[in-house]
Design an enzyme around this catalytic site. Structure first.
Site, PDB file in Angstrom:
ATOM      1  N   HIS A 100       0.857  -1.178   0.000  1.00  0.00           N
ATOM      2  CA  HIS A 100       0.000   0.000   0.000  1.00  0.00           C
ATOM      3  C   HIS A 100       0.899   1.235   0.000  1.00  0.00           C
ATOM      4  CE1 HIS A 100      -3.837  -2.098   1.772  1.00  0.00           C
ATOM      5  NE2 HIS A 100      -3.696  -2.276   0.471  1.00  0.00           N
ATOM      6  N   ASN A 123      -9.187   1.212   6.549  1.00  0.00           N
ATOM      7  CA  ASN A 123      -9.278   0.797   5.150  1.00  0.00           C
ATOM      8  C   ASN A 123      -9.302  -0.731   5.054  1.00  0.00           C
ATOM      9  OD1 ASN A 123      -9.100   0.442   2.389  1.00  0.00           O
ATOM     10  ND2 ASN A 123      -6.935   1.024   2.269  1.00  0.00           N
TER      11      ASN A 123
END
Length: 285
Positions: free
Chosen positions: A142, A234
């Site tokens: 990420h 998230n």
């Protein structure tokens, strides 16, 4: 604007008749009214001259500019958190990585959230510690973990990951890593050692944790939530069914961890992992 002196004189002359009160009382009331007029006049002038009194909305761009520099938090003499900032879902969040000092150089765990903050990381490491970076470990694919990978590549600093992270990083345009961590889970670093562990899917399919046996510090990354986290954040790439089992594997493997560093928020102890399990239980029911 009306002449306040004329108004005051008119009120002064009529007070006794208007209210049928004695002279002393009328003087007292007159004084109070005069103070009120003076206060209103001062406030009116000051408001006109000082536009800062009017609240101004702060844009997310200004927030990000204010938080565009790294923060440094010392956990122990040889281990620091480098804290960077980025935007997600219209809000500014902090992200934690590690800097581990050894007698041979520095090990970095995860890059800062932006390239400009990664540039600052290089200069700050030189200024604070006068050491070279030995290698960087990225804990999953990420941008808050590896947005600065290309800058490490430009400096020929080794970037280590698992095979899955390397594959996902390539697909997502984060740059190339050296996928040695599936086979080589314990890395040397001068007088320190670094261990990586893949517990199974959780926050992402490829998340790993990093264990520093010499200082009993566990870097959980985004796999672990801080105690003030109210939700799982998230979860786009999360495996909500397996995450709890993965956390229990980490708890069983590192029961003597003294410090646990999450990907976002403040560090704490093993109760961060238990808190993450509670959040998962709530999310799954």
């Amino acid at each position: 604007m009306m002449d306040s002196n004329k108004i005051l004189n008119s009120i002064k002359s009529r007070l006794p008749k208007l209210f049928h009160i004695n002279l002393k009382s009328s003087i007292l009331i007159f004084s109070l009214i005069k103070l009120l007029f003076i206060g209103v006049s001062i406030f009116h002038c000051h408001w006109q001259k000082d536009p800062d009194l009017i609240p101004t909305p702060v844009s997310i761009e200004k927030d990000l500019q204010k938080s565009n520099h790294l923060e440094w938090i010392k956990i122990k003499e040889s281990v620091w958190i480098h804290r960077s900032f980025g935007e997600f879902g219209g809000q500014i969040y902090s992200a934690n990585g590690l800097v581990v000092l050894t007698n041979k150089g520095v090990v970095v765990v995860d890059t800062p959230w932006t390239e400009s903050q990664t540039e600052e990381l290089f200069s700050e490491i030189q200024a604070k510690f006068q050491k070279e970076i030995l290698y960087v470990i990225v804990t999953h694919a990420h941008d808050d973990r590896m947005a600065g990978v290309s800058l490490f590549q430009n400096r020929n600093i080794p970037i280590y990951s698992t095979n899955l992270t390397a594959k996902l990083a390539k697909e997502r345009g984060f740059g190339k890593t050296n996928p040695i961590l599936d086979l080589q889970t314990r890395l040397g670093a001068g007088n320190q050692s670094v261990e990586v562990f893949y517990p199974g899917p959780g926050h992402s399919a490829d998340n790993i944790v990093v264990w520093l046996p010499d200082t009993h510090i566990l870097f959980g990354g985004c796999f672990v939530k801080s105690l003030d986290a109210k939700d799982l954040g998230n979860t786009k790439d999360a495996n909500l069914e397996e995450w709890e089992n993965s956390l229990k594997r980490v708890l069983a493997r590192y029961p003597d961890a003294e410090v646990v560093v999450p990907g976002h928020g403040d560090w704490g102890k093993l109760d961060l992992l238990r808190h993450t399990i509670r959040l998962l239980v709530a999310a799954n029911h």
